[in-house]
Motif scaffolding. Structure first.
Motif, PDB file in Angstrom:
ATOM      1  N   ARG A  67       0.835  -1.198   0.000  1.00 35.55           N
ATOM      2  CA  ARG A  67       0.000   0.000   0.000  1.00 35.55           C
ATOM      3  C   ARG A  67       0.874   1.254   0.000  1.00 35.55           C
ATOM      4  NH1 ARG A  67      -2.420  -0.648   4.747  1.00 35.55           N
ATOM      5  NH2 ARG A  67      -3.373  -2.545   3.976  1.00 35.55           N
ATOM      6  N   ARG A  68       1.933   1.253   0.812  1.00 36.25           N
ATOM      7  CA  ARG A  68       2.835   2.404   0.851  1.00 36.25           C
ATOM      8  C   ARG A  68       3.549   2.598  -0.480  1.00 36.25           C
ATOM      9  NH1 ARG A  68       5.550   0.225   4.959  1.00 36.25           N
ATOM     10  NH2 ARG A  68       4.121   0.020   6.667  1.00 36.25           N
ATOM     11  N   ARG A  69       3.963   1.520  -1.126  1.00 39.44           N
ATOM     12  CA  ARG A  69       4.636   1.632  -2.426  1.00 39.44           C
ATOM     13  C   ARG A  69       3.708   2.238  -3.478  1.00 39.44           C
ATOM     14  NH1 ARG A  69       8.961  -2.904  -3.643  1.00 39.44           N
ATOM     15  NH2 ARG A  69       9.706  -3.251  -1.536  1.00 39.44           N
ATOM     16  N   ARG A  70       2.444   1.792  -3.480  1.00 37.87           N
ATOM     17  CA  ARG A  70       1.497   2.370  -4.444  1.00 37.87           C
ATOM     18  C   ARG A  70       1.288   3.851  -4.179  1.00 37.87           C
ATOM     19  NH1 ARG A  70      -1.366  -2.465  -3.529  1.00 37.87           N
ATOM     20  NH2 ARG A  70      -2.786  -1.360  -2.139  1.00 37.87           N
ATOM     21  N   GLU A  71       1.200   4.233  -2.903  1.00 42.50           N
ATOM     22  CA  GLU A  71       1.015   5.638  -2.542  1.00 42.50           C
ATOM     23  C   GLU A  71       2.221   6.474  -2.965  1.00 42.50           C
ATOM     24  OE1 GLU A  71      -0.908   8.995  -0.838  1.00 42.50           O
ATOM     25  OE2 GLU A  71      -1.612   7.035  -1.498  1.00 42.50           O
ATOM     26  N   ALA A  73       4.301   5.812  -5.435  1.00 48.99           N
ATOM     27  CA  ALA A  73       4.275   5.917  -6.900  1.00 48.99           C
ATOM     28  C   ALA A  73       3.248   6.953  -7.344  1.00 48.99           C
ATOM     29  CB  ALA A  73       3.959   4.556  -7.520  1.00 48.99           C
ATOM     30  N   ARG A  74       2.081   6.959  -6.699  1.00 49.34           N
ATOM     31  CA  ARG A  74       1.054   7.949  -7.052  1.00 49.34           C
ATOM     32  C   ARG A  74       1.543   9.359  -6.750  1.00 49.34           C
ATOM     33  NH1 ARG A  74      -2.509  11.109  -4.884  1.00 49.34           N
ATOM     34  NH2 ARG A  74      -2.074  10.455  -2.755  1.00 49.34           N
ATOM     35  N   LEU A  75       2.177   9.553  -5.617  1.00 48.89           N
ATOM     36  CA  LEU A  75       2.675  10.883  -5.262  1.00 48.89           C
ATOM     37  C   LEU A  75       3.802  11.331  -6.186  1.00 48.89           C
ATOM     38  CD1 LEU A  75       2.597  10.616  -1.385  1.00 48.89           C
ATOM     39  CD2 LEU A  75       1.097  11.986  -2.836  1.00 48.89           C
ATOM     40  N   ARG A  76       4.648  10.406  -6.614  1.00 49.64           N
ATOM     41  CA  ARG A  76       5.709  10.767  -7.573  1.00 49.64           C
ATOM     42  C   ARG A  76       5.111  11.224  -8.902  1.00 49.64           C
ATOM     43  NH1 ARG A  76      10.005   6.115  -6.129  1.00 49.64           N
ATOM     44  NH2 ARG A  76      10.983   7.222  -4.420  1.00 49.64           N
ATOM     45  N   ARG A  77       4.083  10.507  -9.366  1.00 48.49           N
ATOM     46  CA  ARG A  77       3.416  10.933 -10.610  1.00 48.49           C
ATOM     47  C   ARG A  77       2.813  12.327 -10.443  1.00 48.49           C
ATOM     48  NH1 ARG A  77       1.568   5.558 -10.496  1.00 48.49           N
ATOM     49  NH2 ARG A  77      -0.455   6.256  -9.732  1.00 48.49           N
ATOM     50  N   GLU A  78       2.225  12.577  -9.281  1.00 43.73           N
ATOM     51  CA  GLU A  78       1.634  13.890  -8.998  1.00 43.73           C
ATOM     52  C   GLU A  78       2.700  14.984  -8.989  1.00 43.73           C
ATOM     53  OE1 GLU A  78      -1.530  16.515  -8.071  1.00 43.73           O
ATOM     54  OE2 GLU A  78      -1.532  14.447  -8.774  1.00 43.73           O
ATOM     55  N   ARG A  81       3.685  15.712 -12.541  1.00 44.11           N
ATOM     56  CA  ARG A  81       2.623  16.475 -13.213  1.00 44.11           C
ATOM     57  C   ARG A  81       2.657  17.937 -12.778  1.00 44.11           C
ATOM     58  NH1 ARG A  81      -2.214  18.464 -12.397  1.00 44.11           N
ATOM     59  NH2 ARG A  81      -2.363  17.762 -10.247  1.00 44.11           N
TER      60      ARG A  81
END
Length: 107
Positions: A67-71, A73-78, A81
């Motif tokens: 769950r932390r890894r997915r979070e 990755a999402r924050l890095r994409r953000e 952007r």
């Protein structure tokens, strides 16, 4: 610092080795349904119990770690952007996301 770490590892290894050598007497291991395995060295029983505990601990920790890894990755994409959006020239308009024009319907 590396010398200290290797010294600690060596001390721990020697202590575990001495512990293993002192616990070699055979024991009987009782399993389910009155099944007994006779004359198993005690250190083998302790090693199997330790390995089973380690596997169980990894299985318990894995969902939170994923769950932390997915979070992350999402924050890095953000972040990427937002950096791209701030790098645009002042007169340039930001692209409009399709969801802003026609929001997605809930499932």
């Amino acid at each position: 610092m590396r010398f200290v770490i290797w010294a600690v590892r060596l001390v721990v290894f020697v202590l575990v080795l001495l512990f293993a050598l002192k616990n070699t007497e055979p024991v009987d291991v009782g399993l389910y349904a009155d099944h007994v395995i006779r004359a198993v060295p005690l250190i083998v029983v302790m090693l199997v119990a330790f390995a089973a505990g380690a596997v169980f601990a990894v299985l318990v920790v894995m969902p939170a770690s994923m769950r932390r890894r997915r979070e992350v990755a999402r924050l890095r994409r953000e972040v990427v952007r937002l950096q791209e959006a701030s790098a645009r020239r002042p007169g340039e308009e930001a692209p409009v996301a399709p969801e802003a024009i026609a929001p997605l319907a809930p499932l």
